[in-house]
Design a protein around this motif. Structure first.
Motif: not given
Lengths: 276, 459
Positions: B3, B9, B14-15, B81, B175-179
């Motif tokens: 990670r 982050r 971003d993811e 994810r 988005e950061f968990r699921l783009p």
């Protein structure tokens, strides 16, 4: 869907646009609206359906250039596309026979009042319209109303057309003259709808207002258009847009309408600078 | 799984989790015992053949691995994810007894991303059978029905009310968990199987269920998900700066309000942010707030950490990113200044005996009121079922709660109408919606197979 078929100015900063909307045309009932997104980066905004043409598959929208989105929209030319257009949204106005009704349209609200007045007329009511604007060049649809309803009164803040004053002044006069009024329908700026509701309340005249809070999805999902009606939280997009004016918390509505004022100003200014 | 560091982050969208490299995936797959009677499969609501797909990864045949997953699940990049694997397939893994389960979610994600980044066509489709099905809603349940039925040769059209497809995957999950590119790629992959997609159509408003039948659809699946937000019903809840999680997340995820200079939709995130709730949505909202300008973000939850419905991994991610928690706390009143929220009055709670949900009931501690200053509040306490279809489909039987009534196969009270996902179960997980979609697709297929057989039609 969304191609601009024709466009004209009804008044200063007030634009009429006919757009292709095959899925909506013929389905929108008085009081209903659509949500549009002009382009990829655009926000979702609700707009009144003024008229519709089932055969052509078009709807007519009337809006005022107040911010970036409405300016971007008004700058589209015939042949350009609105990226997204969805609807019809909101509960339709229930037409019925009240007897004598007054339809109040403030500014661009006249466009939303028009189909409602039409429905009330069709239901056999005696319809009086009061149209108002800040000045004559902002007044819209006077001729259309004169051709539709029984009586038309005009008020402008500066007296440049009709009576000098507001629609509420006209309404108060009618009430003072003991004109029979069984229902008042008002659409326009929140402050106007508030004043109309306050004017009719002492007389117990049923008053319907069509609210215009900030909306996002328009399907009851996000809750941004919430408004207190009789102490209960309602969602304008699915429970309204029409509510009992005597029950609406207008102060809260107006505060919520101002929620993004700073951001909206910034966006507009940037847009004007960029497109200058 | 690697990670990105919290410090890095939390500055962007971003993811967070980076996914396995090929080497790491091979190593992780090697840990799998390839049990003769694998228990992991029974732990998966989509019944993915976990053992078989991991076997392919072990052999280095990543394309075959995706193909295997896609036989059962059209959304592997999504599931890899956001599924709570720790309570499903991984919970059933035999290796739990000897330490850590195989990271099945990580491997699923790896395989999905392998296909995605190479734009591999990994979904097969049977010959068309001429039967048309309308799917209402393009969230996880609807996409699953569309994918499964397309694979069997049905002619499927998906109707979406918003201007982007994916339902909660698009407007809800950050988005950061699921783009969004993952969601889009999996939808594209379903579209390549011949599924038609139509956006900006609100079934119930733009077109009704009855009209869809008149247009010639033979079956309809309703997967409209959750709808209106629940409110606390306390004073001051409609003050400016008090958001529902739905509005907050939709503005950010769907409308990209955190990029307001480029996008036109605004959002206001003050320095002090309070999030009310304990589920995944609350945690998502808190983490978005951290990234969208919040200096101090606090989650208020009326029970304790143990009862939080949110995924443990995401709670940990949030904590690492600086999200604070106040447990056994419930807001009772919001007060403001000039129409904007400024203060939350709270009550301390204590845990009592279990309620209907089986969790200890939170009980207010009388006189324990205290105040917290705030600029932004996000209410994430759940949602009611989406009413747009039910309100305009009088023949459709619903429960008092507004949920659509179905049998175990997803059949509703109307012949040839199926339903599944949050609009049937109430708010649940992506994977349970996918499970419901699978069940409904199977039921739809059985139904038409029977009818065709009776009519003597050979396929």
């Amino acid at each position: 869907m969304g191609k601009v078929v024709s466009k004209k100015r009804l008044g200063r900063g007030v634009v009429w646009m006919e757009v292709e909307a095959g899925l909506v045309a013929g389905r929108a009932k008085p009081g209903q609206f659509v949500i549009v997104r002009v382009d990829e980066k655009g926000e979702r905004v609700p707009l009144t359906v003024y008229r519709q043409n089932t055969e052509k598959g078009t709807v007519e929208l009337v809006f005022q250039e107040v911010g970036k989105t409405t300016l971007k929209l008004s700058r589209l030319n015939v042949g350009d596309e609105i990226l997204d257009l969805v609807g019809p949204l909101g509960k339709p106005f229930q037409e019925k026979l009240y007897g004598s009704v007054v339809v109040v349209g403030g500014g661009v609200g006249a466009a939303e009042a028009y189909p409602v007045a039409q429905a009330l007329k069709k239901a056999g009511n005696h319809v009086t319209a009061i149209l108002g604007a800040r000045s004559a060049d902002l007044l819209i649809l006077e001729e259309e109303f004169r051709n539709l309803v029984d009586e038309v009164y005009i008020a402008t803040d500066d007296g440049s057309r009709g009576r000098k004053g507001t629609v509420v002044d006209v309404l108060k006069d009618l009430i003072a003259q003991r004109v029979e009024i069984n229902m008042v329908y008002a659409v326009g700026p929140a402050i106007m709808m508030k004043a109309v509701s306050e004017a009719t309340k002492p007389y117990g005249v049923k008053t319907l207002v069509s609210l215009n809070p900030i909306m996002l999805d328009g399907t009851g999902m996000c809750g941004s258009c919430r408004v207190s009606v009789g102490g209960e939280t309602k969602l304008t997009c699915v429970d309204g847009p029409e509510f009992d004016g005597h029950q609406v918390d207008f102060e809260q509505l107006m505060a919520r309408q101002r929620m993004y004022l700073e951001a909206e100003k910034k966006a507009l200014q940037r847009f004007l600078e960029e497109s200058a | 799984m690697p990670r990105r560091s919290p410090e890095e982050r939390v500055k962007d969208f971003d993811e967070v989790a980076l996914g396995f490299t090929e080497e790491q995936a091979l190593r992780e797959a090697e840990r799998c015992l390839q049990c003769p009677n694998p228990t992991c499969v029974s732990g998966c609501p989509a019944q993915i053949d976990v053992k078989a797909f991991i076997a392919y990864i072990r052999k280095g045949d990543f394309e075959a691995a995706v193909r295997k997953i896609r036989e059962k699940n059209s959304l592997p990049g999504v599931c890899g994810r956001v599924c709570p694997q720790e309570t499903q397939c991984e919970a059933a893994c035999i290796l739990n007894r000897k330490g850590a389960a195989v990271n099945i979610g990580g491997l699923e994600r790896f395989a999905a991303d392998y296909a995605l980044t190479r734009n591999l066509q990994v979904a097969d489709r049977a010959e068309g059978n001429g039967l048309t099905v309308a799917v209402i809603g393009s969230g996880p349940s609807g996409l699953t029905v569309a994918g499964d039925l397309a694979r069997l040769g049905y002619d499927v059209t998906v109707f979406e009310a918003l201007h982007e497809y994916g339902g909660v995957l698009t407007y809800g999950i950050p988005e950061f968990r699921l783009p969004k590119r993952v969601v889009k790629a999996e939808i594209d992959s379903i579209a390549r199987m011949g599924v038609r997609f139509q956006k900006d159509v609100i079934v119930g408003k733009t077109v009704t269920v009855e009209e869809l039948f008149e247009e010639g659809f033979k079956a309809i699946f309703i997967g409209t998900g959750a709808g209106p937000p629940l409110f606390l019903n306390v004073p001051g809840e409609n003050l400016n700066g008090v958001y529902t999680a739905n509005e907050f997340l939709t503005r950010c995820n769907l409308m990209k309000a955190y990029l307001f200079d480029i996008y036109d939709t605004p959002i206001y995130v003050g320095g002090e942010v309070i999030v009310v709730g304990g589920g995944n949505v609350a945690v998502d909202a808190a983490r978005v707030a951290m990234r969208a300008g919040g200096r101090r973000v606090t989650i208020l939850y009326r029970r304790t950490r143990e009862e939080m419905p949110a995924r443990v991994e995401e709670v940990r991610n949030a904590e690492e990113e600086g999200v604070r928690f106040m447990f056994l706390t419930n807001p009772v009143k919001f007060t403001g200044h000039n129409g904007w929220v400024r203060c939350v009055e709270c009550l301390k709670m204590r845990l009592g005996s279990p309620d209907e949900s089986g969790r200890p009931r939170p009980i207010p501690v009388r006189g324990s009121n205290f105040a917290v200053n705030t600029d932004t509040v996000i209410i994430a306490i759940g949602r009611k079922p989406n009413p747009t279809v039910t309100q305009t489909t009088p023949r459709l039987k619903t429960l008092e709660s507004g949920l659509i009534h179905t049998d175990s196969q997803g059949r509703t009270s109307i012949k040839e109408v199926w339903a599944g996902g949050d609009v049937v179960t109430g708010e649940a997980t992506v994977i349970s919606a996918i499970g419901a979609g699978k069940t409904a697709a199977e039921s739809i297929h059985n139904y038409f197979t029977r009818i065709l057989k009776r009519k003597g039609v050979k396929r």
